[in-house]
Write a protein that holds these residues in place. Structure first.
Motif, PDB file in Angstrom:
ATOM      1  N   THR A  54      -2.234  19.351  12.238  1.00  0.00           N
ATOM      2  CA  THR A  54      -0.944  19.548  12.046  1.00  0.00           C
ATOM      3  C   THR A  54      -0.638  20.450  10.900  1.00  0.00           C
ATOM      4  O   THR A  54       0.373  21.330  11.172  1.00  0.00           O
ATOM      5  N   TRP A 153       7.229  13.481  14.224  1.00  0.00           N
ATOM      6  CA  TRP A 153       6.077  13.897  14.704  1.00  0.00           C
ATOM      7  C   TRP A 153       5.451  12.894  15.455  1.00  0.00           C
ATOM      8  O   TRP A 153       4.169  13.305  15.922  1.00  0.00           O
ATOM      9  N   PRO A 157       5.493  17.221  18.941  1.00  0.00           N
ATOM     10  CA  PRO A 157       4.619  18.162  18.018  1.00  0.00           C
ATOM     11  C   PRO A 157       5.512  18.617  16.756  1.00  0.00           C
ATOM     12  O   PRO A 157       6.464  18.584  16.671  1.00  0.00           O
ATOM     13  N   PRO A 158       4.576  18.580  15.666  1.00  0.00           N
ATOM     14  CA  PRO A 158       5.040  19.084  14.493  1.00  0.00           C
ATOM     15  C   PRO A 158       5.717  20.670  14.539  1.00  0.00           C
ATOM     16  O   PRO A 158       5.151  21.332  15.227  1.00  0.00           O
ATOM     17  N   SER A 159       6.827  20.529  13.595  1.00  0.00           N
ATOM     18  CA  SER A 159       7.413  22.204  13.789  1.00  0.00           C
ATOM     19  C   SER A 159       8.028  22.356  12.468  1.00  0.00           C
ATOM     20  O   SER A 159       8.448  21.464  11.579  1.00  0.00           O
ATOM     21  N   THR A 162      11.373  20.514  11.354  1.00  0.00           N
ATOM     22  CA  THR A 162      11.405  19.053  11.124  1.00  0.00           C
ATOM     23  C   THR A 162      10.411  18.831   9.678  1.00  0.00           C
ATOM     24  O   THR A 162      10.113  17.659   9.513  1.00  0.00           O
TER      25      THR A 162
END
Length: 181
Positions: A54, A153, A157-159, A162
């Motif tokens: 991540t 998440w 997917p992590p972004s 966010t």
């Protein structure tokens, strides 16, 4: 001394102490792996599911180290690395084992350990016993950052869009840039 923020300045040893710390048994050590090319940061997961993938996905120029010490292939090079663990008992104990290994000097001259990132294993406040264990384990690292649980998440997917402020503060502290995804 209680920190005023979720990230703290220098708190533990800044270099290994091989004369003071015995090398752990091989079963309690991370493997090593040769890495080619530089990375701005290698994220070393102390255990499976720690969050190193991540953090690598969120940070330009960084790489997950696949639960191993990233030993540079270039002579004289040093890998800049950060240990990552979850805030549950198993994660904290894994982080403690990694700290002991580093302190024993097994990677001296090859890996520059920046510190420990603890990522919340669940939403909400941790039990007192885990907070106490966290402080004990963190004493074996040069610096500590604690990052919150991110519900968004869990389902996707992590972004960067966010990413909470604590994650941005970590990247700023380390002079790293967030990926644009």
């Amino acid at each position: 001394m209680q920190p005023t923020t979720r990230r703290e300045a220098l708190r533990g040893p800044s270099a290994p102490q091989p004369t003071a710390v015995q090398v752990p048994e091989s079963a309690d050590r991370l493997p090593t792996r040769q890495v080619y090319g530089g990375a701005a940061m290698w994220w070393i997961g102390a255990h499976g599911g720690a969050g190193e993938n991540t953090l690598a996905a969120l940070t330009l120029g960084s790489q997950p180290a696949a639960h191993a010490w990233p030993l540079p292939s270039d002579r004289g090079a040093v890998s800049r690395a950060m240990v990552v663990a979850r805030t549950n008992y198993a994660g904290l104990m894994a982080a403690q084992r990694v700290a002991r290994e580093w302190a024993a000097g097994t990677t001296s001259g090859l890996v520059e350990l920046t510190g420990l990132v603890l990522i919340a294993d669940a939403p909400g406040r941790r039990p007192k016993e885990l907070r106490q264990l966290e402080q004990h384990v963190a004493g074996g690292y040069p610096r500590l950052w604690t990052l919150p649980w991110v519900e968004a998440w869990r389902m996707g997917p992590p972004s960067a869009a966010t990413m909470p402020r604590e994650y941005r503060a970590l990247l700023a502290d380390l002079n790293l840039t967030a990926a644009t995804n």
